[in-house]
Each structure stands twice: as structure tokens, then as C-alpha cells.
Design an enzyme around this catalytic site. Sequence first.
Site: not given
Ligand code: NDP
Length: 481
Positions: A172, A247, A281, A383
Site C-alpha cells: 500500500k 522505519e 526522514c 518531528e
Molecule cells: P504515516 O505514518 O502517516 O503514513 C505512512 C503509511 O502508513 C501511509 O501509507 C499511510 O496511509 C499508512 N497508514 C496510516 N495509518 C495507518 C494504520 N493505522 N495502519 C496501517 N497503515 C497506516 O506517515 P507519513 O506518510 O505522514 O510519512 C511521514 C513519516 O514517515 C515521517 O514521520 C517520517 O519521518 C517517516 N519516514 C521514516 C523513514 C525511515 O526510513 N525511518 C523514511 C521516510 C519517512 P495514508 O497515507 O493513507 O495515511
Amino acid sequence: MKILTNYIDGKLVSPSSNEYIDIFNPAEGKIYAKAPRSCAKDIENAVSAAQSAFSTWSRLSVDERSGFLLRIAEKIEQRHQGLALAETNDNGKPLWLSKAVDIPRAAANFRFFATAVEHFCSESYSNEEITNYTLRQPIGVVGCISPWNLPLYLFTWKIAPALAAGNCVIAKPSEITPVTAYMLSEICEEVGLPRGVLNIVHGYGAEVGAAITLHKKIPVISFTGGSKTGAQIAQSAAPLFKKISLELGGKNPNIIFDDCNFERMISETVRSSFVNQGQICLCGSRIFVEKSIYNKFIDAFVAKTKELTIGDPLDPEIKQGAIVSEDHMQKILSYFTIAKKEGGTILCGGKTYEAADRCKDGWFIEPTVITDLGPHSRINQEEIFGPVVSVVPFETEEQALEFANCTPYGLSATVWTENLTRAHRFSRDLQAGVVWVNCWLVRDLRTPFGGMKQSGVGREGGLEALRFFTEPKNVSIYHGP
Ligand code: NDP
């Protein structure tokens, strides 16, 4: 208007709800595509398809599986221009960045794991009576969930090792940036990837993401996103005894000593602060500078930050594109109010940027430098994930280390010093999964990647990823004394 479909059982299909989510071009602030609003029923269909495909896919030779991944990499390279444009329209990042980083890296992910799996091996231990060897077998159907900041780059970083190891995947992408994931499903069709091996299901995290993490027949979840979402996923996965890789977020320190190569440090620090509008990130959002060069640093850094041009991501001269969504822009802006309340000084930025022409309704924020806030302020603890950094002076090495380690996060850290022993000391003592010394975002796909504390659980990359996506089984053979 582009209407996306899911990719289930080798076919491009509409969501069973027949409902769609509006997709915005952040540079224009306008809807330009629609993505399926899938639900648990679509995940059910995807799981059935993946389960049926697993017995054949997992038994293909490594060479055969690797061949499919290499063909996907080639197709990504052939469609480089179209994919880069789609990523920029979806995410708001400059087109030159999508072309130089996001799309080449997506191809590299497939190419890397297609070849890494050829070298994947396991342990064997013998004694006088027994020989042990470890089988590392594909697990089954795995769930991959990824965020919006590096859409195709992070999506493929999970899918490629999962497939290479012999699993079938339900993936997804973020519903905010789904277009390149959809284009990947077209590519899988073109290369004739066997049906059901990879299933891409679009939709909201709370609906389709949750359906993946709660599904009993998906025993492995690889997730990249925010720490709060990661905690929810860990909670759902624990009672089902799922294997998880998380991650998560970061609040990365950038520690600058007065003996550093100043010119190189300044230009890399501008990059590590603001590239991709600070929405990586690994960006260094807390800058700790040795007091003796603090004023010199502020002058040079603010001057360079002010030189960053903002505007239409399609313009090759632009350094800063749009913020991914209006909601995210509002979240970042809210931190400027918090910074002022906490007594911070905004040296530059701190507001939206009014772009021109087709981008006049887009979501832009000026790169922002904040000072006069302590390491425990909200600005230095939470963050923000935008083009915002806070600069704090330090007096001693001990103080720099204490400041660097004082957040709940532990993803990455950067150290600037020409002092070799100090560099080693800091690398040892920093609470971060990735440490860069005199460089930033230098990636070798063979190295373990991930964070500690609230930045994650487990590691991706190289053999770590192949180990994660396989189940080790030890076999002991008695052969007598
Ligand atoms: P989110 O946690 O909001 O979403 C990440 C993914 O999870 C999206 O596909 C989202 O769908 C999905 N999601 C949301 N809620 C749920 C749930 N309850 N169950 C399962 N899946 C769910 O993060 P963001 O998309 O806002 O990304 C930014 C964040 O990602 C930042 O905190 C950043 O630091 C982190 N990040 C970490 C990295 C690493 O390697 N450590 C690399 C890149 C980013 P939807 O979009 O529909 O909400």
C-alpha cells in the site's frame, strides 16, 4: 483526470467500493487524479491471489525471480522521464530531484536485490557429531506500507527484497502520492510478472492499511512512516505474533565542531536541512554548533538558505518545491507559532511563500532557520518534517553529545570534525542507527539501515532485508562421532 486502479491478481481493477480519493498536485493546490478507496474486501482478494501465487513464486529458481526484478528495473529506467514527472506532480518535489534521486533509486532497489539475493547465504556449524545448517525460506504473503515523502523510492525498497526472497506482496503506497505505485503496476503487467506475486492496493491508512496489518494471513509487515502510526501497527501486530520492521520518524542532530572543513560543511548542511523541502526522514533538523564558530556559522548558513529559490517544481532553477499537502503545510506553520511562544527567533522564513502563475494556489513554505531555543524545547524535540531547522550552540563535546541524544528518536546523526578520535567517539556514543561523519545521505544499499528508540524496530538494506523477509530454520544432522 487520471483514474488509478488497484493491481490485484495480475489485473488492474477498480476498488470494490467503487469509491475514489482525490489526489492533489501540491504545486497547484488542485485535484488532478483519483485513487481507489479500497477496503478490507480488496485486501481479501489480494491475499487470496498472493496465497495462490506463493507456491509457484517461492519455488522458482533464484535466477528466475532475479530475472523478473531486473526486467522491472529496466522498465523503470526506460520510463524514467514519465515516472519522474508523475512523482513531482504528486509530491511537489523539484523535477530535477525526482529525475536525479527518486526514480534512479527505485530502479536501483530492484537491481540491487535482484543481484543481492544471488549472494545470500546462511550459516553452517559442525562439531564432532553434528552438522547444523540454516535454511532461510520465504515466509508467505507479506505486507508493505510506505509513506509519501519518497514515494516510489521507499515503496520499492520494501517490495524488491520481499519478492527477491520469494515472498508474495500486498503493498500500500501513501494515498497522498499513489501515482508512481500505479505506474509500477503497469510495469509489472508489461514484464509479465506472474499474477498475484505483487498486489498494489490503494486507500486510506486507517482502512486499507489497517486491513493489511490486522489480516491473519499476512504474517510479516514492513512499514515506513510516522512513529505514532508505527506504534499502532505494533499494537495490532503483537497479538497475531507478526514479524514487523518499522522505519519511523526522526529528529536528527547535526553536530558541527570548529575544526570542520567549513565550506564543505555549510553546503552539505544546507542540503541536509532543506532538500525535498526538509521532508526526508534523514534530514538534520537540530543543528548543534560549537560556540567558537556559532556566529560565523549563522551568518553563512542563513545567507545560503536565503539563496534557495522556491517555486514551480518543473522549473530546473528552483531549489525548493511545494509541501506535499495542505494539511502538512498547516502542521509545519503551526510550529512557527510554537517557536515564537517558546521564545525562539526566526532568522529567515517562518511563513508561506506565494508562488506565481500555475503555482499561485500551491502549498509552499520558505526555508526556515530558528535560534534561541534550548534542546528540550518542542521545536527541538518534535518531528516537524518540513523546511525548518533549529540552531543551538554548545560549549563542550560532552554537552554536544547530551544535546544530540536527548530526544525520543534515534534515526540518524551527522558529525562534522577533522578530529579522527572524536569522530570515532561520537560514532560510538550517538544514539542513532546511521551516523555520517563529514558527509550526509551517502547511501550504500549493502549497509543496515534503520533507527533506534522511537525511530524504529529492525533494519532494512542489504542482507538485513533478505534476513527479515525469510524465516530461518536450523537443521541438525547427526553423522556420528
Ligand atoms: P504515516 O505514518 O502517516 O503514513 C505512512 C503509511 O502508513 C501511509 O501509507 C499511510 O496511509 C499508512 N497508514 C496510516 N495509518 C495507518 C494504520 N493505522 N495502519 C496501517 N497503515 C497506516 O506517515 P507519513 O506518510 O505522514 O510519512 C511521514 C513519516 O514517515 C515521517 O514521520 C517520517 O519521518 C517517516 N519516514 C521514516 C523513514 C525511515 O526510513 N525511518 C523514511 C521516510 C519517512 P495514508 O497515507 O493513507 O495515511
